[in-house]
Design an enzyme around this catalytic site. Structure first.
Site, PDB file in Angstrom:
ATOM      1  N   ASP A 181      35.743  20.786   1.731  1.00 17.89           N
ATOM      2  CA  ASP A 181      34.250  20.303   2.123  1.00 17.89           C
ATOM      3  C   ASP A 181      33.349  21.049   0.965  1.00 17.89           C
ATOM      4  OD1 ASP A 181      31.799  19.535   3.101  1.00 17.89           O
ATOM      5  OD2 ASP A 181      32.008  20.682   4.641  1.00 17.89           O
ATOM      6  N   HIS A 229      30.340  16.888   3.064  1.00 18.44           N
ATOM      7  CA  HIS A 229      29.787  16.309   3.960  1.00 18.44           C
ATOM      8  C   HIS A 229      28.342  16.159   3.959  1.00 18.44           C
ATOM      9  CE1 HIS A 229      28.922  20.414   5.996  1.00 18.44           C
ATOM     10  NE2 HIS A 229      27.850  19.373   6.427  1.00 18.44           N
ATOM     11  N   GLY A 231      21.531  22.060   9.619  1.00 17.97           N
ATOM     12  CA  GLY A 231      20.525  22.003   8.545  1.00 17.97           C
ATOM     13  C   GLY A 231      20.839  22.972   7.705  1.00 17.97           C
ATOM     14  N   SER A 253      24.010  23.267   6.341  1.00 16.18           N
ATOM     15  CA  SER A 253      25.044  22.880   5.716  1.00 16.18           C
ATOM     16  C   SER A 253      24.930  22.798   4.163  1.00 16.18           C
ATOM     17  CB  SER A 253      25.465  21.568   5.997  1.00 16.18           C
ATOM     18  OG  SER A 253      25.879  21.351   7.454  1.00 16.18           O
ATOM     19  N   GLY A 254      25.973  23.297   3.442  1.00 11.71           N
ATOM     20  CA  GLY A 254      26.030  23.211   1.988  1.00 11.71           C
ATOM     21  C   GLY A 254      25.246  24.567   1.302  1.00 11.71           C
TER      22      GLY A 254
END
Length: 262
Positions: free
Chosen positions: A115, A68, A207, A209-210
């Site tokens: 994801d 995402h 923020g 994320s990942g």
């Protein structure tokens, strides 16, 4: 003979993973705090026109992040980043050459899972005391309920709060799937290909994320067991809605295949 020894030493150094030169401060994290600089040396900042997400260096030229996060055409990663507002010297900025999003990812359904994305860098990172590789877990490796893991990133300090300028870390104990998938927790949104961790006062936030969920193995090395995926829409710290991560151990065959073919 000296040349052979030198080559062996170089290969051994490059293939090592999960052992930071600067040990993270893991003794007193409550609701999150600034990380010791360079103690999570595989953490990267993923940036397009501005910092958007986190990621994890898993090979000198490969970064693992969330699907995402990939919404633009051009990205770079910044390694050895600590304070976003300062040029501190050891940073390495490398452009992303190719992006591989998991084929079953559906950007209209984050809770459907998958994801996860891989980024191939234009050139290999220079591994040193501030830039190192995270270890990948074994295919299908389990995580224990309440196992202590750490989320790291430059996300918001709390829901609606300011973006962190320095790398933050927070202790997020693993929540077992049979707990996280209960109806008054995440219910059917929690898949077996996900890891739930934290909840209540401790969570990732927008923020982050990942970025990685870092868990220490019995061998003393740090493994990236999760890729930060989503939190509850009502806020980052909603009780019984722990942060949900993509479970890296469920995607080892896909990761291995992409890297081998590219």
């Amino acid at each position: 003979m000296e040349l052979a020894l030198l080559l062996l030493l170089v290969v051994k150094t490059v293939s090592g993973c999960g052992v930071p030169t600067y040990q993270p401060n893991t003794s007193r994290v409550v609701n999150g705090e600034e990380a010791r600089p360079y103690s999570w040396p595989w953490q990267v900042s993923l940036e397009s026109f501005f910092p958007t997400c986190g990621g994890t260096l898993i090979a000198p030229n490969w970064v693992l992040t969330a699907a995402h996060c990939i919404t633009f055409h051009t990205y770079r990663v910044v390694l050895a980043e600590h304070d976003m507002n300062k040029e501190e010297g050891p940073e390495q900025s490398i452009m992303v050459e190719k992006m591989f999003i998991h084929p079953k990812w559906n950007d209209n359904c984050v809770s459907c899972g998958n994801d996860i994305a891989l980024l191939k860098l234009e050139k290999s990172a220079v591994l040193n005391d501030k830039v190192q590789l995270a270890c990948l877990p074994q295919d299908g490796a389990p995580l224990a309920h309440n196992q202590p893991c750490f989320v790291t990133g430059w996300g918001r300090l709390y829901s609606g709060g300011p973006q962190a300028t320095t790398l933050q870390q927070a202790l997020l104990p693993v929540v077992a799937h049979n707990v996280c998938s209960q109806s008054d927790w995440w219910g059917s949104s929690a898949k077996t290909t996900m890891v739930c961790a934290g909840g209540d006062s401790k969570s990732a936030c927008h923020g982050d994320s990942g970025g990685p969920l870092n868990c220490k193995g019995r061998d003393g090395k740090w493994y990236i067991e999760g890729v930060t995926s989503f939190v509850d829409g009502r806020g980052c710290n909603t009780p019984q809605k722990p942060t949900v991560f993509t479970r890296v151990a469920s995607f080892i065959p896909w990761i291995s295949e992409i890297i081998a073919q590219n």
